[in-house]
Every structure is written in structure tokens, then in C-alpha cells.
Design a protein around this motif. Structure first.
Motif, PDB file in Angstrom:
ATOM      1  N   ASP A  61     -17.706  21.033  83.638  1.00 10.69           N
ATOM      2  CA  ASP A  61     -17.606  22.519  84.704  1.00 10.69           C
ATOM      3  C   ASP A  61     -15.976  21.509  85.571  1.00 10.69           C
ATOM      4  O   ASP A  61     -15.663  21.679  86.287  1.00 10.69           O
ATOM      5  CB  ASP A  61     -18.233  22.756  85.751  1.00 10.69           C
ATOM      6  N   ARG A  81      -5.320  25.425  82.923  1.00 10.02           N
ATOM      7  CA  ARG A  81      -6.391  26.711  83.091  1.00 10.02           C
ATOM      8  C   ARG A  81      -7.842  25.830  83.335  1.00 10.02           C
ATOM      9  O   ARG A  81      -8.214  25.962  82.751  1.00 10.02           O
ATOM     10  CB  ARG A  81      -6.021  27.848  82.174  1.00 10.02           C
ATOM     11  N   THR A  82      -8.839  26.899  84.337  1.00 11.45           N
ATOM     12  CA  THR A  82     -10.708  26.297  84.137  1.00 11.45           C
ATOM     13  C   THR A  82     -10.997  27.828  84.249  1.00 11.45           C
ATOM     14  O   THR A  82     -10.512  28.575  85.138  1.00 11.45           O
ATOM     15  CB  THR A  82     -10.894  25.286  85.305  1.00 11.45           C
ATOM     16  N   GLY A  83     -12.608  27.405  83.014  1.00 11.62           N
ATOM     17  CA  GLY A  83     -13.031  28.479  84.169  1.00 11.62           C
ATOM     18  C   GLY A  83     -12.521  30.214  83.468  1.00 11.62           C
ATOM     19  O   GLY A  83     -11.991  29.836  82.430  1.00 11.62           O
ATOM     20  N   ILE A  94      -6.159  30.862  92.082  1.00 10.75           N
ATOM     21  CA  ILE A  94      -7.407  31.716  91.875  1.00 10.75           C
ATOM     22  C   ILE A  94      -8.215  32.353  91.454  1.00 10.75           C
ATOM     23  O   ILE A  94      -7.736  33.499  91.920  1.00 10.75           O
ATOM     24  CB  ILE A  94      -8.323  30.726  93.212  1.00 10.75           C
ATOM     25  N   GLY A 153     -12.693  30.199  88.779  1.00 12.97           N
ATOM     26  CA  GLY A 153     -11.165  29.655  87.906  1.00 12.97           C
ATOM     27  C   GLY A 153     -10.144  29.234  88.611  1.00 12.97           C
ATOM     28  O   GLY A 153      -9.930  30.294  89.552  1.00 12.97           O
ATOM     29  N   LEU A 154      -9.715  28.259  88.060  1.00 12.41           N
ATOM     30  CA  LEU A 154      -8.289  27.629  88.269  1.00 12.41           C
ATOM     31  C   LEU A 154      -7.166  27.848  87.953  1.00 12.41           C
ATOM     32  O   LEU A 154      -7.218  27.398  86.159  1.00 12.41           O
ATOM     33  CB  LEU A 154      -9.004  26.608  89.533  1.00 12.41           C
ATOM     34  N   THR A 176     -15.474  30.753  93.440  1.00 17.05           N
ATOM     35  CA  THR A 176     -14.133  30.648  92.598  1.00 17.05           C
ATOM     36  C   THR A 176     -14.709  30.787  91.240  1.00 17.05           C
ATOM     37  O   THR A 176     -15.518  30.012  90.611  1.00 17.05           O
ATOM     38  CB  THR A 176     -14.289  29.084  92.698  1.00 17.05           C
ATOM     39  N   THR A 194     -13.457  23.250  86.866  1.00 17.13           N
ATOM     40  CA  THR A 194     -13.042  24.720  88.166  1.00 17.13           C
ATOM     41  C   THR A 194     -13.712  23.556  89.255  1.00 17.13           C
ATOM     42  O   THR A 194     -13.068  23.234  90.478  1.00 17.13           O
ATOM     43  CB  THR A 194     -13.704  25.496  87.877  1.00 17.13           C
ATOM     44  N   ARG A 195     -15.451  23.337  89.407  1.00 24.24           N
ATOM     45  CA  ARG A 195     -16.052  22.726  90.936  1.00 24.24           C
ATOM     46  C   ARG A 195     -15.598  21.383  90.642  1.00 24.24           C
ATOM     47  O   ARG A 195     -15.952  20.842  91.864  1.00 24.24           O
ATOM     48  CB  ARG A 195     -17.618  22.530  89.833  1.00 24.24           C
ATOM     49  N   TYR A 253     -12.024  20.328  90.562  1.00 28.64           N
ATOM     50  CA  TYR A 253     -11.040  20.693  91.407  1.00 28.64           C
ATOM     51  C   TYR A 253     -11.517  21.159  92.996  1.00 28.64           C
ATOM     52  O   TYR A 253     -10.868  21.027  93.931  1.00 28.64           O
ATOM     53  CB  TYR A 253     -10.373  20.908  90.768  1.00 28.64           C
ATOM     54  N   ILE A 310      -3.776  23.303  93.349  1.00 28.14           N
ATOM     55  CA  ILE A 310      -3.749  24.187  92.497  1.00 28.14           C
ATOM     56  C   ILE A 310      -2.542  25.954  92.878  1.00 28.14           C
ATOM     57  O   ILE A 310      -2.698  25.597  94.071  1.00 28.14           O
ATOM     58  CB  ILE A 310      -5.711  24.693  93.178  1.00 28.14           C
TER      59      ILE A 310
END
Length: 471
Positions: free
Chosen positions: A197, A184-186, A215, A172-173, A170, A199-200, A202, A212
């Protein structure tokens, strides 16, 4: 933190009109649909949400979250309903948020080997879409799961020994927070040192911190050659010994699956595998160039023979490999069908490879002493194994014995330096072991939950036991 708090009459009077205005006939309160969204797989218990919301966009999810947060209504994200530890059981009623209609493959970047998809896309749909690009998505938990659910439970599966789990693939999310913000992550970069981090955080949060909705994923190239093989052993110790020996000399196996005698009995009956005996069995798959695959297969056969393996069979054609792995993926259904009328409690554990043989041996001795039927199967390349514990639902004492066996499996894995779950997740089924496994770190997890979900609406009662010891 406040834990929920909503009665069905309040839902009807306060929440339902707002959701009807937003979703129309995509907010459903019929008993049949609510029952369908009241359970997953693996645990025999269920409960009903007050309503089921069928979202189609991230914007709708955000609006639903805002309404639920304002009215202190629980939200239980729901994908395919294939989770195994009670993740989707609505313990406090509320809204089951069905994301299975969010099925857009937003983009595929073949040159960068990545993609972005909505949460309701299944791994099967994604791989069908990718077929012409020469790429594939490797995480394969076996179930017909959605990618959003796989991210939420940090899913793994048969390919993890080579390609990793959802944590590794993964990038980003897109996440909807409890109050309805969209973040938005990542990103698409393969590495970053920028900030926390998230993303990790979630991935693996089991819907307890946010929803979510999209992805971003790493993809892999379809191997030039794929070969599968099967070998049977006189006992479990020999089968596990062959796995450890193969890993120690560095054979880059894509999949190594182990099934004990009882699991093979179930698979032979269900999938009509008459060419096999009811013996401990290893399933292998090798990926690479023709020369590399041939060398790996030859070496693995030599190692298996040293440990008493026999009846080595190969599957090179796609239809033969498909039949072999379909039989493995159908293990859950084979176990359900093994004793008609019985229910099943599924559990998994993961230990360091060096402890795998001893842990499995102790577990099988425990099964025998319990008098229960509990087929064992495992992704043994990374130390992960599963039990399907069968019991007669008409005999309350038998269910207690099944639950006690599952509990001992989890605690034993922790004692061996492992974890109570390698890939099923915590949900409600394993919540009682979080203190034993994480100790003081559990307070940090609770603090994160309280900060991100102060009203306690996100999948309440899952993963984190309360500080008072209540589950």
C-alpha cells in the motif's frame, strides 16, 4: 545516509543555472521570497532556502528533482505554508519547491463520488467546484491548506470523527521520486489487495520520501440537513464527560469541538462572540435527514443537560453555521491576538477516548503550574486536543518554559496510550518524541527513507531523528 551538505555558493554556481534553464523567472532567489518560504505556522523559528522554484506541472517537478538529486541539493515541498511543526523550514538550505501554482481539478466523477486534483488545489476551491454536483470534500483542518500538503501531513480536522482523515479519503497519488521518476499509487477502486500500500506510505510522509503532485480523493454527498449547536459547561470535566457519553451511545455527530475558558476568551474577543460566556464550550454539528438530525440534536441536548450544560444554542441557517465555525477556525489567529507582542507554540496530542478526561485534566493542571497562558481546543470526538502556548519572545526563559510544557504534553499523551500528534505531524517540532512512541519501528522507517531517498535530499532533518540521536 548523507545529510546535506550544500553551501549557498555551490547552489549559485552549480544548481541555479540548471534551474534557470528549466524554469526561467520561476526560480526566484530574492530575499523576500526566500524568507516567505522559510517557515510555516505554529513554530517561531525559520531559515531561508537558497532558491524558490515555482512548479506548474508534474513533469517540471520531475525535472527539478532530477537536478537536485544529481547535485545533492535539498528539496522542501511547499504548499500554503500552513503546517504547524516546522515541516517547511529549510534546515539545510536548498530549493523550496512551491506547488501552489498546480491548481487543476483534473476530473470529478460524480457517479463514483471521487475526483483527482493537482497538489496546489485548496479544499475551498475543490468544494466550490463540487457545489453543483451535490458532493463535497469533508476533511477540514481549518487552515487554508492545499490538498497536497494535507496529504503529506496526513491532515485531519473538525469532521474527522465522522468522515475520517486524509488517510481514509485518499484513493491514490501521483508522486515524483527523489531521482525524478513519476509513479502512480492506488487507483479509483474503493478497495484493493494488490501489492504494498504505497499510497498509505506517502500519505503522512511529510515530503521526506517524494513529492506528491496529484491526489485522487473520495468525496461525500452533501447532507440533506445540517444543524449546529453550542452548549456551555461549568467545568472541563463535565464537557468531556458529555462527549464520552454521546459517543458511547452511538450518536453519529459530524463534529464535536471543545474549547476551554481561555480559548473562549480569545474567540469571544477576536470574533466578537458576545453572546457567549468564558466557560468551557462544546460545538456540535449534525448531518443527515431532517428526522435524524432532529433526533440527534434532542438526544445531545439531553446528555449535555445531565452533565450541567446550559445555554444550548442552535444554528440551522448556512450563514449562522458559517459564523459559528468561522469563529472556531479562527482560533489560531484569536490566540495570536490574545496577548499583543507574544509568540505562539502550537502543539497537539491524541489519546484513546477513555483517557481523554484524565489527560486533559493533567494537562490543564500542568498549564496552571507553568504560569503560562495556553488556550486548549480539541476535536474531542476522536480524542485529539491542541494547545496554543503563548510566550514573550523577549524573555528566553519564558520560551524555555513554553517548550517544556509542549514537551510534557507530548510525552503525557504517549504515556496515556496515545500519540504525540493526532494531526499536526512531526516536522521538526515533535521529532524528539519519535523514539518514545515508536521504539524499534523507527529503524524500519529509517530503512525505508534510506532506500527511497539514498542521497537524503527530500526535506532533510524532518520527522525521523538520526540513529545517532541528533535532531
Amino acid at each position: 545516509m548523507q545529510h546535506l551538505i550544500r553551501q549557498s555558493s555551490d547552489f549559485d554556481a552549480t544548481v541555479l543555472p540548471k534551474l534557470l534553464g528549466l524554469l526561467g523567472d520561476r526560480i526566484v532567489t530574492s530575499r523576500a521570497v526566500r524568507e516567505q518560504h522559510g517557515h510555516g505556522e505554529g513554530l517561531p523559528d525559520s531559515a531561508m532556502p537558497d532558491g524558490v522554484a515555482f512548479a506548474q506541472t508534474t513533469k517540471e517537478v520531475a525535472a527539478i528533482a532530477a537536478i537536485c538529486n544529481e547535485t545533492r541539493t535539498p528539496i522542501i515541498p511547499f504548499g500554503a505554508g500552513s503546517s504547524l511543526e516546522g515541516h517547511v523550514v529549510p534546515l539545510y538550505g536548498g530549493v523550496a519547491l512551491d506547488l501552489s501554482g498546480m491548481t487543476k481539478i483534473i476530473e470529478v466523477n460524480a457517479e463514483s463520488m471521487d475526483c483527482r486534483v493537482e497538489a496546489g488545489v485548496t479544499k475551498e476551491k475543490l468544494n466550490t467546484e463540487l457545489r453543483s454536483s451535490g458532493l463535497f470534500f469533508p476533511v477540514d483542518p481549518g487552515a487554508h491548506a492545499t490538498l497536497g500538503g494535507m496529504a503529506a501531513t496526513r491532515a485531519s480536522g473538525t469532521n474527522a470523527v465522522r468522515y475520517g482523515t486524509m488517510r481514509e479519503v485518499t484513493l491514490g497519488l501521483t508522486v515524483v521520486t527523489p531521482e525524478g521518476r513519476v509513479i502512480r499509487t492506488g487507483g479509483r477502486a474503493r478497495k484493493s489487495s494488490a501489492g504494498l500500500d504505497l499510497t498509505r506510505l506517502y500519505v503522512g510522509s511529510e515530503g521526506t520520501l517524494g513529492v506528491i503532485t496529484e491526489i485522487a480523493l473520495k468525496l461525500s454527498g452533501i447532507p440533506e440537513t445540517i444543524a449546529s449547536a453550542v452548549c456551555q459547561f461549568p467545568d472541563m470535566e463535565s464537557a468531556v464527560g458529555a462527549v464520552i457519553a454521546a459517543l458511547q451511545i452511538g450518536i453519529n455527530v459530524a463534529r464535536i469541538e471543545l474549547a476551554d475558558q481561555m480559548q473562549m476568551r480569545a474567540c469571544i474577543r477576536y470574533s466578537k462572540l458576545d453572546e457567549f460566556l468564558e466557560l468551557p464550550t462544546l460545538f456540535f454539528e449534525f448531518h443527515g435527514t431532517p428526522a435524524v438530525v432532529a433526533e440527534q440534536t434532542e438526544t445531545m441536548q439531553s446528555i449535555a443537560s445531565e452533565f450541567g450544560g446550559s445555554g444550548f444554542q442552535f444554528a440551522n441557517k448556512p450563514e449562522e453555521r458559517s459564523r459559528l465555525w468561522t469563529a472556531r477556525h479562527n482560533a489560531y489567529f484569536a490566540n495570536v491576538a490574545l496577548i499583543p507582542g507574544y509568540k505562539l507554540i502550537g502543539t497537539d496530542a491524541c489519546v484513546p477516548i477513555s483517557e481523554l478526561a484524565a489527560c486533559i485534566e493533567a494537562t490543564r493542571k500542568d498549564i496552571k503550574e507553568s504560569g503560562l497562558v495556553a488556550p486548549l481546543v480539541g476535536h474531542v470526538g476522536d480524542g485529539n486536543f491542541h494547545l496554543a502556548i503563548l510566550f514573550d519572545p523577549e524573555q528566553p526563559e519564558e520560551r524555555k518554559k513554553a517548550e517544556a510544557l509542549a514537551s510534557r504534553v507530548s510525552l503525557r499523551a504517549i504515556e496515556f496510550g496515545g500519540t504525540c500528534t493526532g494531526e499536526h505531524g512531526i516536522g521538526i517540532g515533535k521529532i524528539r518524541y519519535m523514539e518514545s512512541e515508536h521504539g524499534e519501528a523507527l529503524d524500519v522507517m529509517r530503512a525505508i527513507k534510506a532506500a527511497l531517498d539514498p542521497n537524503g535530499i527530500m526535506n532533510p532533518g524532518k520527522m525521523l531523528p538520526s540513529s545517532t540521536g541528533e535532531h
